[in-house]
Scaffold this motif. Structure first.
Motif, mmCIF file in Angstrom:
data_model
loop_
_atom_site.group_PDB
_atom_site.id
_atom_site.type_symbol
_atom_site.label_atom_id
_atom_site.label_comp_id
_atom_site.label_asym_id
_atom_site.label_seq_id
_atom_site.Cartn_x
_atom_site.Cartn_y
_atom_site.Cartn_z
ATOM 1 N N MET A 132 74.499 -73.908 8.122
ATOM 2 C CA MET A 132 74.447 -72.626 7.902
ATOM 3 C C MET A 132 73.466 -71.657 8.491
ATOM 4 N N CYS A 164 78.590 -62.473 6.872
ATOM 5 C CA CYS A 164 78.221 -63.877 6.315
ATOM 6 C C CYS A 164 79.393 -64.171 5.403
ATOM 7 N N GLU A 200 84.645 -70.891 11.209
ATOM 8 C CA GLU A 200 83.653 -71.766 10.404
ATOM 9 C C GLU A 200 84.128 -72.976 10.009
ATOM 10 N N GLU A 219 81.345 -67.266 6.554
ATOM 11 C CA GLU A 219 80.579 -68.613 6.613
ATOM 12 C C GLU A 219 80.416 -69.362 5.124
ATOM 13 N N LEU A 220 80.208 -68.256 4.278
ATOM 14 C CA LEU A 220 80.108 -68.711 2.860
ATOM 15 C C LEU A 220 81.088 -69.515 2.191
ATOM 16 N N GLU A 237 81.780 -72.772 3.914
ATOM 17 C CA GLU A 237 80.808 -73.735 3.489
ATOM 18 C C GLU A 237 81.041 -74.273 2.104
ATOM 19 N N CYS A 273 72.351 -66.247 6.398
ATOM 20 C CA CYS A 273 73.421 -66.208 5.440
ATOM 21 C C CYS A 273 73.105 -67.439 4.590
ATOM 22 N N ARG A 274 71.924 -67.948 4.463
ATOM 23 C CA ARG A 274 71.772 -68.907 3.462
ATOM 24 C C ARG A 274 71.293 -68.216 1.803
ATOM 25 N N TRP A 291 71.692 -77.313 4.941
ATOM 26 C CA TRP A 291 71.685 -76.332 5.502
ATOM 27 C C TRP A 291 71.914 -76.231 7.091
#
Length: 289
Positions: free
Chosen positions: A67, A274, A122, A277-278, A281, A71-72, A64
């Motif tokens: 993150m 979000c 990101e 970012e997701l 990731e 947005c987690r 995390w």
């Protein structure tokens, strides 16, 4: 009186320490040099084991650090079924990565101050030594078969390393035949695999309180089934946005009495913000695991 008590206490402490030292010496004589070595080795191994166990726990913990808190989502939503072989090889060699985006982009509402897409920002935040080039093939949500035609044309023109394809929205609304939809997905996957190009799918978002929501749900289930069978990598936007909207922090502080037609709520805007970012990731986890 106090001085006598102190002297007596010191005497008792001295005797106690002497008694403990004598016991230790007796134990050492009893176990011998080999026993002393074994005991020291056992203590060292125990310390090393504890340190190794702590390190393994740290590796197993959710990553995390990169993150945003809002947005987690659960780790399972950011885990791919297959490797991104070509992208991983380029990252390992610190070479540039070209990414082709097809379909409604996950960051249309989220540009940085330098006008770079949020997805690029990101990705660079997580892998600062890698140059990512984002190629966008228009935001319109087409049918899968139309998007596949665009993918083939774009690949000839741009030669990307990775294709990110947001799929299903147009087919859900058009009620595309499930077998035709599945066939197109399989064709596209085989086409890209034959050219050694990585593929990441993004399924439709969860949009509450709309009449066509159940159509999205059906196409999402179909994408899940096909991706499981064909080992395709999917960023589960539907599940992620549903999860984020269910969190207390996602609820808008005060919704307007009569929101304009088609205007997204603050919560829906947040989940859209979000998504870059997701997606970043999930990709970075796949190429660095």
């Amino acid at each position: 009186m106090a001085e006598g008590w102190t002297d007596g206490r010191r005497t008792r402490i001295g005797r106690t320490r002497g008694h403990v030292s004598a016991l230790r010496a007796a134990r050492l004589r009893a176990i011998g040099p080999a026993g002393v070595f074994a005991a020291s080795l056992a203590a060292l191994l125990a310390t090393l084991f504890a340190a190794l166990f702590a390190a393994l726990l740290a590796l197993a913990a959710p990553a995390w650090a990169d993150m945003s808190k809002v947005c987690r989502v659960p780790d399972i939503l950011l885990t791919f079924d297959s490797d991104l072989t070509r992208t991983e090889r380029l990252v390992d060699r610190s070479q540039p990565v070209r990414i082709l985006l097809i379909g409604p982009q996950p960051d249309r509402l989220a540009f940085s101050q330098h006008k770079r897409s949020r997805l690029e920002v990101e990705l660079n935040r997580r892998l600062p030594d890698i140059v990512f080039t984002i190629i966008e093939e228009g935001p319109q949500p087409g049918l899968a078969r139309e998007d596949f035609q665009r993918i083939r044309s774009a690949i000839e023109q741009y030669e990307p390393d990775l294709v990110i394809w947001q799929i299903g929205t147009g087919d859900a609304l058009a009620a595309t035949d499930p077998e035709d939809f599945a066939h197109t997905l399989e064709q596209a996957a085989d086409y890209l695999k034959g050219r050694n190009i990585d593929l990441v799918l993004i399924d439709p978002p969860f949009v509450p309180n709309v009449s066509h929501e159940q159509l999205y749900g059906r196409i999402v289930n179909q994408i899940d089934t096909i991706s499981d069978q064909e080992k395709m990598n999917v960023v589960q936007q539907y599940a992620a946005t549903s999860y984020l909207l269910s969190q207390p922090a996602s609820a808008p502080a005060a919704a307007p009495a009569e929101p304009p037609p088609q205007a997204p709520s603050p919560a829906e805007q947040k989940t859209r913000l979000c998504m870059p970012e997701l997606v970043a990731e999930a990709i970075v986890r796949a190429v660095t695991r």
